[in-house]
Design a protein around this motif. Sequence first.
Motif, PDB file in Angstrom:
ATOM      1  N   HIS A 142      -1.379   4.871   1.686  1.00  0.00           N
ATOM      2  CA  HIS A 142      -1.423   5.185   0.259  1.00  0.00           C
ATOM      3  C   HIS A 142      -0.055   5.681  -0.202  1.00  0.00           C
ATOM      4  O   HIS A 142       0.640   6.387   0.534  1.00  0.00           O
ATOM      5  CB  HIS A 142      -2.488   6.253  -0.015  1.00  0.00           C
ATOM      6  N   THR A 199      -5.824   3.925   6.502  1.00  0.00           N
ATOM      7  CA  THR A 199      -5.397   3.258   5.277  1.00  0.00           C
ATOM      8  C   THR A 199      -4.123   3.922   4.771  1.00  0.00           C
ATOM      9  O   THR A 199      -3.961   5.148   4.872  1.00  0.00           O
ATOM     10  CB  THR A 199      -6.481   3.338   4.193  1.00  0.00           C
ATOM     11  N   SER A 235       0.786   8.482  -5.800  1.00  0.00           N
ATOM     12  CA  SER A 235      -0.539   8.149  -6.325  1.00  0.00           C
ATOM     13  C   SER A 235      -1.048   9.276  -7.216  1.00  0.00           C
ATOM     14  O   SER A 235      -0.872  10.461  -6.921  1.00  0.00           O
ATOM     15  CB  SER A 235      -1.529   7.925  -5.182  1.00  0.00           C
ATOM     16  N   SER A 281       4.756   8.838   1.900  1.00  0.00           N
ATOM     17  CA  SER A 281       3.463   8.199   1.665  1.00  0.00           C
ATOM     18  C   SER A 281       2.420   8.937   2.496  1.00  0.00           C
ATOM     19  O   SER A 281       2.740   9.922   3.170  1.00  0.00           O
ATOM     20  CB  SER A 281       3.507   6.704   2.020  1.00  0.00           C
ATOM     21  N   GLU A 300       0.814  -1.212   0.000  1.00  0.00           N
ATOM     22  CA  GLU A 300       0.000   0.000   0.000  1.00  0.00           C
ATOM     23  C   GLU A 300       0.851   1.266   0.000  1.00  0.00           C
ATOM     24  O   GLU A 300       0.528   2.237  -0.690  1.00  0.00           O
ATOM     25  CB  GLU A 300      -0.929   0.017   1.222  1.00  0.00           C
ATOM     26  N   LYS A 333      -8.827  12.462  -6.354  1.00  0.00           N
ATOM     27  CA  LYS A 333      -8.607  12.411  -4.915  1.00  0.00           C
ATOM     28  C   LYS A 333      -9.924  12.581  -4.157  1.00  0.00           C
ATOM     29  O   LYS A 333     -10.810  13.337  -4.580  1.00  0.00           O
ATOM     30  CB  LYS A 333      -7.651  13.523  -4.474  1.00  0.00           C
ATOM     31  N   ASP A 382      -9.136   3.951  -4.871  1.00  0.00           N
ATOM     32  CA  ASP A 382      -8.390   2.895  -4.194  1.00  0.00           C
ATOM     33  C   ASP A 382      -9.389   1.872  -3.644  1.00  0.00           C
ATOM     34  O   ASP A 382     -10.436   2.248  -3.106  1.00  0.00           O
ATOM     35  CB  ASP A 382      -7.577   3.506  -3.041  1.00  0.00           C
ATOM     36  N   THR A 434     -10.412   2.676  -0.141  1.00  0.00           N
ATOM     37  CA  THR A 434     -11.335   3.814  -0.076  1.00  0.00           C
ATOM     38  C   THR A 434     -12.751   3.370  -0.407  1.00  0.00           C
ATOM     39  O   THR A 434     -13.712   3.703   0.307  1.00  0.00           O
ATOM     40  CB  THR A 434     -10.882   4.908  -1.054  1.00  0.00           C
ATOM     41  N   ILE A 467      -6.774  11.432  -0.440  1.00  0.00           N
ATOM     42  CA  ILE A 467      -6.291  10.095  -0.751  1.00  0.00           C
ATOM     43  C   ILE A 467      -6.937   9.649  -2.058  1.00  0.00           C
ATOM     44  O   ILE A 467      -7.929  10.231  -2.494  1.00  0.00           O
ATOM     45  CB  ILE A 467      -6.617   9.100   0.383  1.00  0.00           C
TER      46      ILE A 467
END
Length: 365
Positions: free
Chosen positions: A136, A134, A140, A354, A42, A144, A158, A161, A154
Amino acid sequence: MTNSTLTELRIVPLVVPETLEGPDARPFVELAELDNLVCRHEAGHDYFDHLPSEVLPSWQDQTDSTRLGYLAYSGRKLVGAVTITIPTEEGGRTLDFDAFVHPGHRGEGIGDALLDTVERVAAERGRSVAHTWTLHRGDSTGEKLMAPTGFGGIPATDPQTELFLRRGYTFEQTERNSVFDLRGSFEKADRLLAEAREKAGADYRVVTWNLPTPAEYAEGYAYVISRMATDVPSGAMVFDEETWDAARIARRDERLLKGGQTISVAAAQHVPSGRIVAYNELVIGPDHSGPTHQYGTLVLEEHRGHRLGMLVKGENLRRWRDLVPESPRVSTFNAEENRPMLDINEALGFVPASYAGAWKKVMDA
């Protein structure tokens, strides 16, 4: 998700072993391995890896929080797990959890089954608020989901998500995971530390120690740690106040040291009152060539404005480089809206690695 997949899935409680040498330790070891695997997948890096030996003591001593684990098997293969932490303070209404689904077994109903388990435990324990986070990747791209705090977001598509939104969880906050290069130049950090010392003046002095905590600092250290639950930006997350004293500090110290961890604390002491008013913790496991983790950093609200955050961070980074020279980096988390602390980190040279999303679900207790 098919009926055949669900009927093949078996979820069993984790039995915490007394040692890691016996045959009953294998599920615990597999849990740690799955945790590392999922975090790497992740986040896109290995900064959160940990050894089973590091975390075993915190499962064995549950004086200050109840920890439960549930393992999801397909046949004999561990394909998912959830760990649940429940504060023991009287009147508490929250629990925190981390759910892990093996990357090769997404879309098989495992995440839903683990969330069913969490919500069953919450009902059984009278808990009305569940929190989780979570991870991420820092690179990425795409749409969002923005945090209601107005700071950060985020990936909207995903799988994590989508799962939590579908299950009625609300996305509350973005946290940034930043890293500091311990192998680089300390010229800027040393300059900022000197400026912080001058700004703090004679009313504040830095005290440092390695765990175990010296008796003369234990109560003050306990108090500033207790303020973490109420003083840091947390969006609409709901955290129970925590009760800390010297005895709880001693128990925490023992758990960390039993896990083979090295911990350095730099604290600012208010000279006129003798109180600990700010602190920073750096922690590493038995493998000193791995990443260092920054645990708590806090300046009591009533003592802000004296650059004490920079003072304790800078002092501890300088001390840590001499104490654990093998470690390549320090990893830390901060809420995206916590600009005062992010300003300090960015000035020192921390860079984003991250992100984490903070989630909440309010249930009928």
